[in-house]
Design an enzyme around this catalytic site. Structure first.
Site, PDB file in Angstrom:
ATOM      1  N   CYS A 123       0.820  -1.182  -0.120  1.00  0.00           N
ATOM      2  CA  CYS A 123      -0.019  -0.069   0.059  1.00  0.00           C
ATOM      3  C   CYS A 123       0.842   1.198   0.042  1.00  0.00           C
ATOM      4  O   CYS A 123       0.100   2.236  -0.194  1.00  0.00           O
ATOM      5  CB  CYS A 123      -0.914  -0.027   1.205  1.00  0.00           C
ATOM      6  SG  CYS A 123      -2.187  -1.309   1.102  1.00  0.00           S
ATOM      7  N   HIS A 140      -3.300   7.113   2.187  1.00  0.00           N
ATOM      8  CA  HIS A 140      -3.691   5.937   1.618  1.00  0.00           C
ATOM      9  C   HIS A 140      -4.838   5.326   2.387  1.00  0.00           C
ATOM     10  O   HIS A 140      -5.217   5.695   3.522  1.00  0.00           O
ATOM     11  CB  HIS A 140      -2.577   4.733   1.933  1.00  0.00           C
ATOM     12  CG  HIS A 140      -2.864   3.417   1.833  1.00  0.00           C
ATOM     13  ND1 HIS A 140      -3.714   3.011   0.648  1.00  0.00           N
ATOM     14  CD2 HIS A 140      -3.097   2.280   2.581  1.00  0.00           C
ATOM     15  CE1 HIS A 140      -4.033   1.877   0.913  1.00  0.00           C
ATOM     16  NE2 HIS A 140      -3.402   1.039   1.863  1.00  0.00           N
ATOM     17  N   ASN A 195     -10.146  -0.268  -0.162  1.00  0.00           N
ATOM     18  CA  ASN A 195      -8.488  -0.151  -0.182  1.00  0.00           C
ATOM     19  C   ASN A 195      -8.339  -0.593  -1.640  1.00  0.00           C
ATOM     20  O   ASN A 195      -8.231  -1.720  -1.964  1.00  0.00           O
ATOM     21  CB  ASN A 195      -7.997  -0.965   0.928  1.00  0.00           C
ATOM     22  CG  ASN A 195      -6.504  -0.832   1.086  1.00  0.00           C
ATOM     23  OD1 ASN A 195      -6.085  -0.354  -0.005  1.00  0.00           O
ATOM     24  ND2 ASN A 195      -6.231  -1.151   1.959  1.00  0.00           N
TER      25      ASN A 195
END
Ligand code: ACO
Length: 334
Positions: A115, A255, A285
């Site tokens: 990520c 993020h 996500n």
């Protein structure tokens, strides 16, 4: 003034197909209320076409960034793709993207930092420009998380979605652009968030498939604790190191792992939620894609000189934060 890189244009691609919480509830024992309250996700996008994957989404996002910036594909000298779900173990997804875009002779490679991948890739791209070696760098974050999802595991399948985002970097001498950065890795917790099989330690076998070891494996609470600590920690350390006041920051571009992690970071920065890029409710996500998708969706709000803090945390553990002074391109660039 020192040569810097700045984001000259952005683009994103989200598949049309929606996977809503209601649909997830038919697959696993969960509820819309639990998912929204614990994660902040309402729905995600899923790339359903069997013949399309990470490279396709990356190329689509890149095409939009090139088009928006009026940039010819022939100008691109470097393509960096951040991804946790590469098209193949090798060659790089970036090589395939170059072919899809018709870009010849560019320097193409992938970055693997889960990520935090886009943030790592953005920094590499910026340093390549600062070094005077290159003038035009395409940085892409793209992930088809649905390809490594176990849709019988409620611990993970509620969180993730597919998508891609891209930016084009160019040099500038006006002092704006991609600034100070802090990027770190703590490998001690890598087994709390990983795809166990499919690499050289556990190559694919009938058993690895049967045991679902090609799907994402996550110790949610352990990762959550580390994510909050490090998203806040890397913003704090970056600001302190460069003696920047929280009040100087105009936007937070985090993020999108979990709304609660984002809120904790915003609280530390004393940032009102309207100044925080948020799209986890729409897309979940999207791993490497979440920050560039946010940049694309929010860039019309940014004014010349606005200060953005980008921050991420992901598997590895990888984490980091980067300051960007938005350059609308009005100043003279090199
Ligand atoms: N629906 C309903 N109940 C659930 C679900 C679900 N989808 N998932 C877990 N539960 C239950 C658990 O079984 C547990 O029940 P119990 O108390 O009876 O045992 C209870 O809810 C609490 O479970 P926790 O796992 O402790 O829930 P938590 O509040 O930690 O939320 C979550 C789970 C959302 C996964 C959270 O831990 C999280 O966001 N973790 C971080 C994710 C992340 O940041 N990943 C990093 C980036 S990803 C990357 O790099 C690829």
């Amino acid at each position: 003034m020192k040569r810097k890189a700045y984001i000259t244009s952005t683009g994103s691609y989200l598949p049309e197909s929606i996977l809503s919480n209601e649909m997830i509830c038919e697959m696993v024992d969960t509820s819309d209320e639990w998912i929204q309250e614990r994660c902040g996700v309402k729905e995600r996008r899923i790339l359903k076409d069997k013949d399309k994957a990470t490279a396709y989404m990356a190329a689509e996002a890149a095409k939009k960034a090139l088009q928006k910036g009026g940039i010819s594909k022939d100008d691109i000298e470097v393509i960096i793709v951040a991804t946790a779900t590469p098209e193949h173990p090798f060659p790089s997804t970036a090589s395939i993207v170059s072919e899809m875009l018709g870009i010849k002779r560019a320097f193409c490679f992938d970055v693997s930092a889960a990520c935090s991948g886009f943030l790592y890739a953005l920094n590499i791209g910026a340093r390549l420009i600062e070094s005077n070696a290159y003038k035009s760098v395409l940085v892409i974050g793209s992930d088809k998380m649905s390809s490594i999802m176990d849709y019988t595991n409620r611990n993970t399948c509620v969180l993730f979605g597919d998508g891609a985002g891209a930016v084009v970097l160019k040099p500038t001498n006006n002092g704006f652009g991609i600034g100070e950065s802090l990027l770190e890795t703590d490998g001690s917790g890598y087994q709390n968030l990983y795809q166990k099989a499919g690499g050289s330690l556990f190559p694919a076998t009938a058993d690895t498939v049967l045991n679902k070891e090609h799907s994402i494996s996550m110790n949610g609470p352990a990762v959550f604790k580390m994510a909050v600590e490090n998203m806040v920690g890397c913003c704090k350390n970056l600001l302190e190191k460069h003696q920047i006041q929280k009040s100087e920051i105009d936007y937070l571009i985090p993020h999108q792992a979990n709304k609660r992690i984002i809120t904790a970071t915003a609280d530390y920065l004393e940032m009102k939620m309207e100044k925080v890029a948020l799209n986890i409710h729409k897309y979940g996500n999207t791993t490497c894609a979440s920050i560039p998708i946010c940049l694309d969706e929010w860039s019309s709000k940014f004014k010349n000189g606005d200060k953005l803090i980008l921050c991420a945390f992901g598997a590895g553990y990888t984490y980091g934060s980067t300051l960007v002074t938005w350059n609308s391109g009005l100043e003279e660039n090199v």
